[in-house]
Design an enzyme around this catalytic site. Structure first.
Site, PDB file in Angstrom:
ATOM      1  N   CYS A  13       0.843  -1.232  -0.116  1.00 23.37           N
ATOM      2  CA  CYS A  13       0.152   0.079   0.032  1.00 23.37           C
ATOM      3  C   CYS A  13       0.697   1.249   0.023  1.00 23.37           C
ATOM      4  O   CYS A  13       0.629   2.264  -0.640  1.00 23.37           O
ATOM      5  CB  CYS A  13      -0.907  -0.081   1.176  1.00 23.37           C
ATOM      6  SG  CYS A  13      -1.181   1.306   2.065  1.00 23.37           S
ATOM      7  N   CYS A  16       2.086   3.893   4.750  1.00 23.86           N
ATOM      8  CA  CYS A  16       2.803   4.006   6.260  1.00 23.86           C
ATOM      9  C   CYS A  16       4.119   3.683   5.868  1.00 23.86           C
ATOM     10  O   CYS A  16       4.520   2.795   5.284  1.00 23.86           O
ATOM     11  CB  CYS A  16       2.118   3.178   7.188  1.00 23.86           C
ATOM     12  SG  CYS A  16       0.589   3.459   7.541  1.00 23.86           S
ATOM     13  N   TYR A 244      -5.060  30.544  10.679  1.00 25.80           N
ATOM     14  CA  TYR A 244      -5.356  29.014  10.296  1.00 25.80           C
ATOM     15  C   TYR A 244      -6.333  28.408  10.948  1.00 25.80           C
ATOM     16  O   TYR A 244      -5.709  27.191  11.608  1.00 25.80           O
ATOM     17  CB  TYR A 244      -4.020  28.277   9.850  1.00 25.80           C
ATOM     18  CG  TYR A 244      -2.966  29.118   8.934  1.00 25.80           C
ATOM     19  CD1 TYR A 244      -2.945  29.077   7.391  1.00 25.80           C
ATOM     20  CD2 TYR A 244      -2.129  30.026   9.709  1.00 25.80           C
ATOM     21  CE1 TYR A 244      -2.089  29.962   7.048  1.00 25.80           C
ATOM     22  CE2 TYR A 244      -1.151  30.693   8.822  1.00 25.80           C
ATOM     23  CZ  TYR A 244      -1.247  30.580   7.540  1.00 25.80           C
ATOM     24  OH  TYR A 244      -0.469  31.522   6.619  1.00 25.80           O
ATOM     25  N   GLU A 266      -9.404  32.202   8.993  1.00 29.06           N
ATOM     26  CA  GLU A 266      -9.488  30.893   8.292  1.00 29.06           C
ATOM     27  C   GLU A 266      -9.717  31.310   6.688  1.00 29.06           C
ATOM     28  O   GLU A 266     -10.694  32.052   6.484  1.00 29.06           O
ATOM     29  CB  GLU A 266     -10.201  29.924   8.967  1.00 29.06           C
ATOM     30  CG  GLU A 266     -10.615  28.812   8.139  1.00 29.06           C
ATOM     31  CD  GLU A 266      -9.724  27.821   7.813  1.00 29.06           C
ATOM     32  OE1 GLU A 266      -8.781  27.586   8.374  1.00 29.06           O
ATOM     33  OE2 GLU A 266      -9.743  27.521   6.492  1.00 29.06           O
ATOM     34  N   ASP A 314      -1.353  27.655  12.996  1.00 32.18           N
ATOM     35  CA  ASP A 314      -1.302  26.216  12.793  1.00 32.18           C
ATOM     36  C   ASP A 314      -1.562  26.153  11.189  1.00 32.18           C
ATOM     37  O   ASP A 314      -2.453  25.769  10.900  1.00 32.18           O
ATOM     38  CB  ASP A 314      -2.380  25.869  13.608  1.00 32.18           C
ATOM     39  CG  ASP A 314      -2.418  24.198  13.288  1.00 32.18           C
ATOM     40  OD1 ASP A 314      -1.727  23.383  12.591  1.00 32.18           O
ATOM     41  OD2 ASP A 314      -3.563  23.419  13.828  1.00 32.18           O
ATOM     42  N   CYS A 341       2.989  20.906  11.090  1.00 31.66           N
ATOM     43  CA  CYS A 341       2.853  19.335  10.637  1.00 31.66           C
ATOM     44  C   CYS A 341       3.898  19.073   9.809  1.00 31.66           C
ATOM     45  O   CYS A 341       4.147  18.032   9.171  1.00 31.66           O
ATOM     46  CB  CYS A 341       1.569  19.008  10.144  1.00 31.66           C
ATOM     47  SG  CYS A 341       1.176  20.051   8.725  1.00 31.66           S
TER      48      CYS A 341
END
Ligand code: SAH
Length: 385
Positions: A13, A16, A244, A266, A314, A341
């Protein structure tokens, strides 16, 4: 002790990178990546591990297809258009696997066919599922070729009957040649329920609709938001900006944690509508929201002389812009709390701040929101020199 995990599909897949490793090894490699980009600015604190490493994903997107006439759901192999059937994914909430299994059966019963991108035939292209971590509720979106699928409402009703936690089903059209599951501005038609479900985080209720951003691992997101609030150390005379802001999670938790006044910014109008609704649901009166590009809004407000004492941001993976950071400096906050992130764009933004603004990082705290995958979230706090 974290639970054991082993994924038989990992090699095929490609979703991950770490799923068949020991969790300690995964955390170590993520920590080393954080150090590579960030340790020159400040000591990197040990990663906060996720409370669960399997079954944590509350948002699931599956490709719908057919294999020898039978419905299958799964994922495109990374970088390709080849559908790898997935019966159940160990990272996903069990309810999502059950919903997908029910849809595979019901699609056959209600003659709903897989969409063929090349020929433009068939109906169903993707299924998006969102499960509430706190409540027994799930929302299903069928990404389809048209709203004109008469049996879709029957399928939705049958799905609710089989799995009563399915509280909402809607259709969203996507006939574009794109790898995006839901293109920007796509139309939605709710065919069962209200079009949203509720979740509860840090003592507040949040409405989750089909297209607004909401963290995929809400239990660990709650820990992330708690860390952000501790670092912000909010007081009644604080004026706070949450840039954000998505559906208003950080802004509303800040408003309920003792801040004086909070403004969220936002770009997505649907998310802002959810944020305003979330403020009302929780009886919060000291938060308001603006629909705008965060950089443009900051620049304009800084020019008007607006100040804030705490700035949360963020941003998406691309990070903030220089325009945003320059305007942030002019607003002269006491503290900046940056949730990121992507350690790489975070490192880039920190370089800009160190070069041009009188702020220095005091705490860098990585948080593992995405066990099994290569992604890592970081929250850090800067204050004025
Ligand atoms: N703080 C929220 C959402 C973070 S995700 C939470 O924790 O849930 C990043 C958000 O940035 C998304 O909601 C996305 O719609 C928004 N966004 C992306 N580009 C933007 C821009 N240029 N200006 C303002 N918001 C933007």
């Amino acid at each position: 002790m974290p639970e054991k995990r082993r994924c038989p599909l990992a090699g095929r897949c490609g979703g991950c990178d770490h799923v068949n490793e020991k969790y300690e090894d995964e955390l170590l490699s993520k920590y080393l990546e954080e150090e590579q980009f960030l340790s020159r600015f400040c000591r990197v604190s040990p990663i906060l591990p996720s409370p669960s490493i399997t079954g944590y994903r509350c948002k699931v997107q599956a490709v719908f297809g057919e294999d020898r006439g039978k419905a299958v759901t799964g994922i495109y192999r990374r970088g390709t258009h080849k559908l790898i059937p997935v019966r159940s994914c160990i990272l996903e909430d069990k309810r999502a696997s059950d919903i997908l299994s029910a849809i595979r059966t019901l699609a056959g019963r209600y003659h709903i066919k897989a969409y063929d991108e090349d020929r433009g035939t068939g109906h169903l292209r993707h299924v998006l599922i969102r499960c509430s971590a706190h409540y027994d509720e799930a929302l299903v979106v069928l990404v389809v070729s048209s709203f004109d699928i008469p049996s879709a409402s029957d399928l939705a009703a049958a799905l609710h009957q089989k799995l009563p936690y399915v509280k909402s089903v809607s259709l969203i059209i996507n006939t574009e040649k794109t790898s995006m599951v839901i293109p920007q501005g796509a139309k939605e038609k709710v065919i069962y329920g209200k079009g949203f479900i509720m979740d509860r985080l840090c003592g507040l209720d949040f409405r989750i609709s089909a297209v607004s951003f909401y963290q995929v691992n809400p239990r660990q997101a709650a820990n992330l938001y708690r860390i952000a609030m501790n670092l912000a150390d909010l007081r009644p005379d604080d004026t706070v900006i949450d840039a954000y802001s998505g559906t208003g999670t950080i802004a509303l938790i800040a408003a309920a944690s003792g801040a004086g006044e909070v403004i969220g910014v936002e770009a997505n109008g649907d998310a802002v509508r959810d944020a305003e609704e979330n403020a009302a649901i929780n009886g919060i009166r000291n938060a308001r929201f603006a629909v705008a590009d965060a950089s443009k809004w900051m620049k304009e407000k800084a020019k008007e002389g607006m100040h804030c004492s705490v700035l949360f941001l963020d941003p998406p993976r691309s990070g903030a812009t220089e325009e945003f950071l320059a305007a942030a400096g002019r607003m002269d906050p006491d503290r900046i709390i940056y949730v990121s992130c992507n350690p790489e764009t975070l490192g880039r933004d920190l370089r800009y701040i160190y070069r041009f603004l009188p702020y220095r990082a005091r705490v860098i705290q990585p948080v593992d929101l995405f066990p099994g995958s290569a992604h890592i979230e970081t929250v850090y706090m800067l204050d004025r020199i």
